[in-house]
Design an enzyme around this catalytic site. Structure first.
Site, PDB file in Angstrom:
ATOM      1  N   ASP A  54       5.376  10.502  -4.600  1.00  0.00           N
ATOM      2  CA  ASP A  54       4.505  10.542  -3.422  1.00  0.00           C
ATOM      3  C   ASP A  54       5.274  10.764  -2.128  1.00  0.00           C
ATOM      4  OD1 ASP A  54       5.703   8.035  -3.567  1.00  0.00           O
ATOM      5  OD2 ASP A  54       3.842   6.978  -4.017  1.00  0.00           O
ATOM      6  N   ASN A 120      -1.395  -4.785  -4.871  1.00  0.00           N
ATOM      7  CA  ASN A 120      -2.798  -4.632  -5.274  1.00  0.00           C
ATOM      8  C   ASN A 120      -2.919  -3.890  -6.612  1.00  0.00           C
ATOM      9  OD1 ASN A 120      -2.168  -2.013  -4.593  1.00  0.00           O
ATOM     10  ND2 ASN A 120      -3.657  -1.817  -2.933  1.00  0.00           N
ATOM     11  N   HIS A 122      -1.401  -1.026  -7.376  1.00  0.00           N
ATOM     12  CA  HIS A 122      -1.293   0.437  -7.340  1.00  0.00           C
ATOM     13  C   HIS A 122      -0.007   0.929  -8.015  1.00  0.00           C
ATOM     14  CE1 HIS A 122       0.687   0.466  -3.044  1.00  0.00           C
ATOM     15  NE2 HIS A 122       1.632   0.604  -3.945  1.00  0.00           N
ATOM     16  N   GLU A 127      -4.455   3.957  -5.260  1.00  0.00           N
ATOM     17  CA  GLU A 127      -5.001   2.667  -4.854  1.00  0.00           C
ATOM     18  C   GLU A 127      -6.149   2.256  -5.786  1.00  0.00           C
ATOM     19  OE1 GLU A 127      -3.414   1.016  -2.773  1.00  0.00           O
ATOM     20  OE2 GLU A 127      -2.916   2.075  -0.922  1.00  0.00           O
TER      21      GLU A 127
HETATM   22  C1  F6R Z   1       6.667   4.430  -4.057  1.00  0.00           C
HETATM   23  C2  F6R Z   1       5.404   4.121  -4.730  1.00  0.00           C
HETATM   24  C3  F6R Z   1       4.736   2.798  -4.623  1.00  0.00           C
HETATM   25  C4  F6R Z   1       5.705   1.611  -4.686  1.00  0.00           C
HETATM   26  C5  F6R Z   1       4.959   0.296  -4.567  1.00  0.00           C
HETATM   27  C6  F6R Z   1       5.899  -0.893  -4.550  1.00  0.00           C
HETATM   28  O1  F6R Z   1       7.078   5.762  -4.348  1.00  0.00           O
HETATM   29  O2  F6R Z   1       4.891   4.988  -5.361  1.00  0.00           O
HETATM   30  O3  F6R Z   1       3.805   2.671  -5.661  1.00  0.00           O
HETATM   31  O4  F6R Z   1       6.406   1.666  -5.897  1.00  0.00           O
HETATM   32  O5  F6R Z   1       4.202   0.297  -3.391  1.00  0.00           O
HETATM   33  O6  F6R Z   1       6.671  -0.825  -3.390  1.00  0.00           O
HETATM   34  P1  F6R Z   1       7.938  -1.774  -3.155  1.00  0.00           P
HETATM   35  O7  F6R Z   1       8.930  -1.408  -4.222  1.00  0.00           O
HETATM   36  O8  F6R Z   1       8.454  -1.420  -1.790  1.00  0.00           O
HETATM   37  O9  F6R Z   1       7.465  -3.163  -3.287  1.00  0.00           O
END
Ligand code: F6R
Length: 232
Positions: A54, A120, A122, A127
């Protein structure tokens, strides 16, 4: 310790695949240790393709908050890949950009996908409520994700409101998946990922239906899935 396991799994994938290897990569706080260990390792990624999950809409690769910048800083500047792909956040034409990315994913099927887990539930920026059949799309970030990511920005109003993300269908198409979660803020999501019903309300729950997933957690993130401690 968990990141070492991740390194060993990447190494195995490199060994098992004799031709080009395609890694799906994530950003965020979670994989930073993994990328540090990979950077310091002897592993050679010069015959590998990297496809990131992403990117924020509106940030270019020179912007330190962009995921393109993150990947260069944490991995690609130290470990050159044959080719790397990330959605182009500067392309405001979502239809064109998401189709372009889906064509890349069709051309390079992912051997090993690295995932972090949102509080959450994701995965990528998919989401809660995202259809399991989704391919690359533009996502309006939820307030909880904006709040969680605000730590990387000067102020929360600087966090972009949307992102391009690989879809859940594309993630599920990877041959193998490693999902990592650290810290107590992830404990509830880990529980739903492992034990909860498979529901679009918790995007990561679909991973229960993937044939080859490894979950790497620390004690705090595993808190709600541990068996009761047995008293001696
Ligand atoms: C990042 C991504 C997100 C993160 C998730 C956890 O490329 O796709 O899904 O993996 O938000 O983020 P952190 O590791 O910062 O807690």
């Amino acid at each position: 310790e968990g990141a070492n396991k991740g390194v060993a799994m990447l190494q195995q994938t490199l060994k098992d695949c004799h031709e080009q290897v395609v890694f799906g990569l994530a950003t965020g706080g979670t994989p930073q240790t993994l990328y540090r260990l990979l950077s310091a390792s002897q592993l050679d990624f010069s015959r590998c393709i990297a496809i990131n999950l992403d990117e924020y809409v509106g940030l270019d690769q020179e912007n330190p908050q962009s995921y393109a910048y993150y990947m260069n800083r944490h991995l690609f500047s130290k470990k050159p890949f044959q080719q790397t792909f990330i959605p182009n956040g500067m392309n405001r034409n979502a239809t064109v950009e998401t189709q372009r990315y889906d064509q890349i994913l069709d051309r390079y099927p992912i051997d090993l996908q690295i995932l972090g887990l949102g509080q959450n539930g994701h995965i990528g920026f998919n989401e809660p409520g995202t259809p399991f059949e989704s391919t690359t799309h533009e996502v309006q970030l939820t307030e909880s994700t904006i709040a969680a990511n605000a730590r990387f920005f000067a102020q929360s109003t600087d966090v972009p409101r949307s992102a391009y993300s690989m879809g859940i269908k594309s993630i599920m198409a990877a041959k193998q998946i490693i999902i990592m979660a650290y810290g107590k803020a992830k404990a509830a999501a880990v529980k739903k990922l492992v034990l909860g019903p498979v529901t679009t309300a918790v995007p990561a729950s679909i991973l229960q239906q993937h044939p080859n997933v490894t979950l790497i957690v620390d004690e705090a993130a595993a808190d709600q899935i541990k068996k009761e401690k047995v008293e001696n």
